[in-house]
Design a protein around this motif. Structure first.
Motif, mmCIF file in Angstrom:
data_model
loop_
_atom_site.group_PDB
_atom_site.id
_atom_site.type_symbol
_atom_site.label_atom_id
_atom_site.label_comp_id
_atom_site.label_asym_id
_atom_site.label_seq_id
_atom_site.Cartn_x
_atom_site.Cartn_y
_atom_site.Cartn_z
ATOM 1 N N GLU A 198 0.714 -1.287 0.095
ATOM 2 C CA GLU A 198 0.047 0.076 -0.055
ATOM 3 C C GLU A 198 0.892 1.121 -0.127
ATOM 4 O O GLU A 198 1.804 1.243 0.828
ATOM 5 C CB GLU A 198 -0.798 0.046 1.314
ATOM 6 N N VAL A 199 0.513 2.245 -0.822
ATOM 7 C CA VAL A 199 1.272 3.308 -0.864
ATOM 8 C C VAL A 199 0.610 4.612 -0.676
ATOM 9 O O VAL A 199 -0.701 4.743 -0.682
ATOM 10 C CB VAL A 199 2.010 3.444 -2.394
ATOM 11 N N ILE A 200 1.234 5.766 -0.229
ATOM 12 C CA ILE A 200 0.543 6.954 -0.071
ATOM 13 C C ILE A 200 1.001 8.097 -0.929
ATOM 14 O O ILE A 200 2.357 7.855 -1.287
ATOM 15 C CB ILE A 200 0.504 7.482 1.481
ATOM 16 N N GLU A 201 0.292 8.921 -1.679
ATOM 17 C CA GLU A 201 0.869 9.958 -2.544
ATOM 18 C C GLU A 201 0.125 11.107 -2.316
ATOM 19 O O GLU A 201 -1.060 11.263 -2.120
ATOM 20 C CB GLU A 201 0.504 9.507 -3.992
ATOM 21 N N TYR A 202 0.886 12.400 -2.477
ATOM 22 C CA TYR A 202 0.227 13.660 -2.600
ATOM 23 C C TYR A 202 -0.272 14.064 -3.795
ATOM 24 O O TYR A 202 0.518 13.981 -4.894
ATOM 25 C CB TYR A 202 1.071 14.714 -1.964
ATOM 26 N N HIS A 203 -1.333 14.521 -4.161
ATOM 27 C CA HIS A 203 -1.713 14.964 -5.408
ATOM 28 C C HIS A 203 -1.704 16.476 -5.274
ATOM 29 O O HIS A 203 -2.578 16.970 -4.523
ATOM 30 C CB HIS A 203 -3.029 14.433 -5.728
ATOM 31 N N ASN A 204 -1.054 17.092 -6.230
ATOM 32 C CA ASN A 204 -0.803 18.566 -6.212
ATOM 33 C C ASN A 204 -2.138 19.057 -6.725
ATOM 34 O O ASN A 204 -2.475 18.788 -7.938
ATOM 35 C CB ASN A 204 0.166 18.850 -7.082
ATOM 36 N N SER A 205 -2.770 19.878 -5.831
ATOM 37 C CA SER A 205 -4.260 20.110 -6.181
ATOM 38 C C SER A 205 -4.197 21.337 -7.309
ATOM 39 O O SER A 205 -5.437 21.664 -7.480
ATOM 40 C CB SER A 205 -4.896 20.649 -4.727
ATOM 41 N N HIS A 206 -3.105 21.803 -7.531
ATOM 42 C CA HIS A 206 -3.239 22.630 -8.610
ATOM 43 C C HIS A 206 -3.759 21.948 -9.901
ATOM 44 O O HIS A 206 -4.220 22.659 -10.887
ATOM 45 C CB HIS A 206 -1.998 23.459 -9.068
ATOM 46 N N GLU A 207 -3.690 20.723 -9.996
ATOM 47 C CA GLU A 207 -4.072 20.183 -11.368
ATOM 48 C C GLU A 207 -5.309 19.605 -11.087
ATOM 49 O O GLU A 207 -6.125 18.985 -11.926
ATOM 50 C CB GLU A 207 -3.305 18.869 -11.201
ATOM 51 N N VAL A 208 -6.318 20.155 -10.124
ATOM 52 C CA VAL A 208 -7.729 20.080 -9.823
ATOM 53 C C VAL A 208 -8.213 18.743 -9.977
ATOM 54 O O VAL A 208 -8.492 18.222 -11.082
ATOM 55 C CB VAL A 208 -8.381 20.960 -10.755
ATOM 56 N N ILE A 209 -8.242 17.852 -8.899
ATOM 57 C CA ILE A 209 -8.883 16.606 -8.909
ATOM 58 C C ILE A 209 -10.388 16.594 -8.402
ATOM 59 O O ILE A 209 -11.294 16.208 -9.052
ATOM 60 C CB ILE A 209 -8.257 15.536 -8.140
#
Ligand code: TXA
Ligand code: MG
Length: 317
Positions: A198-209
């Motif tokens: 299992e992994v954890i990743e940060y999603h840079n919110s500037h890319e708008v998810i």
């Protein structure tokens, strides 16, 4: 508590203290009050709300799928500043709450008054932060009172918020945890609860998810400059001019504690207080090296979104 639950019957929302920031709450089964959250906040309907529950069992009634990993995280961090995104049960969670998404964000707040309110009501509440859209979140009841009126909102005073910045938001897909918004609970805090694979990743919110992960957010009343290199008076002047501020304009410094927990707790209050001192702009300095310290990442994220300019280079002479 009676008055707060009665306020809903009178068509009011409740300003609800939580450990992170104050929320503007409405029961999830009252569409007219949910709608009022958006109108009072001047919030676009594409920005979904977080549902607040009294415990994990109540959360399970709102979702179609409860991953085993969610149980581990909830056991470790609830009640507390962690929001999890689940596949929603559309019978109980309306499109008004989730802006038409098939998922719902849920958290269990660590504040006695919030938990009492949800328990007495017997129904979870949807609550965004209790500020006008895009502005600084409130960490005291006075902050809420400065933006909303008693005829629309019942003010439940629970003192100053202990955490001071909004909850960490995570979504879970099979073996991957994605950080959608950083907060007090960091990636490093989550890792011990992950199994191998299992992994954890940060999603840079500037890319708008997610809707609502917009760049300009948390904005104070006057422009904010965010310095990542030492703000000499020359550099401050130069950057202020880029914002078309007059050469003689004055800036107030937001002084932050070296302790990240205390810095988070005081950040929004300082931003509000210093906006009222008659200065033309605010500035804040967090050295670039702090990007390596997970405890600072939530704070840095808020300052990046609240500021007009992030200054990463010293003045060229
Ligand atoms: O600490 C907090 O989370 C505070 C307190 C009041 O609980 N609440 C808060 O709510 O910060 P708000 O509305 O200011 O931020 C909610 C954000 C949305 O803007 C969106 O980015 C994300 O949560 N969100 C909500 N539902 C989502 C979903 N289904 N999927 C992804 N993100 C979601
Ligand atoms: Mg907000």
């Amino acid at each position: 508590m009676n008055k707060a639950t009665e306020a809903f019957d009178q068509g009011k929302l409740v300003a609800m203290p939580t450990e992170t920031v104050y929320g503007l709450a409405a029961p999830i089964d009252r569409p007219e009050l949910l709608k009022k959250i958006f109108t009072l906040k001047e919030r676009p309907f594409f920005d979904p709300l977080i549902v607040h529950v009294k415990d994990a069992d109540q959360a399970k009634t709102l979702v179609n799928n409860w991953p085993e990993l969610a149980s581990r995280l909830v056991k470790a961090f609830w009640p507390g500043p962690l929001t999890l995104v689940f596949e929603k049960n559309p019978k109980v969670i309306s499109d008004m709450i989730t802006s038409g998404l098939t998922t719902v964000a849920i958290r269990c707040p660590k504040h006695e008054l919030a938990l009492n309110l949800i328990t007495d009501l017997g129904v979870p509440v949807a609550a965004p932060s209790a500020n006008k859209f895009g502005k600084t979140s409130p960490t005291t009841i006075d902050h809420v009172k400065s933006e909303f009126s008693e005829k629309d909102v019942y003010f439940l005073d629970g003192g100053s918020c202990e955490v001071g910045i909004e909850s960490t938001i995570l979504s879970i897909e099979s073996n991957k945890v994605t950080v959608l918004r950083r907060g007090l609970i960091s990636e490093d805090d989550i890792k011990p609860y992950l199994k191998s694979g299992e992994v954890i990743e940060y999603h840079n919110s500037h890319e708008v998810i997610a809707p609502g992960q917009v760049k300009h957010h948390y904005m104070p009343k006057i422009p904010l400059l965010f310095f990542r290199v030492k703000p000499t008076s020359e550099l401050i002047k130069l950057e202020a001019q880029k914002l078309s501020l007059m050469p003689a304009s004055t800036g107030k410094k937001i002084d932050l504690s070296n302790d990240a927990k205390i810095a988070a707790r005081t950040l929004y209050s300082s931003m509000r207080d210093l906006s009222e001192t008659g200065s033309d702009f605010l500035y804040c300095y967090i050295p670039k090296e702090k990007d390596k310290d997970p405890n600072w990442l939530g704070i840095i994220d808020r300052l990046q979104k609240a500021s007009k300019i992030e200054v990463t280079e010293p003045a060229q002479s």
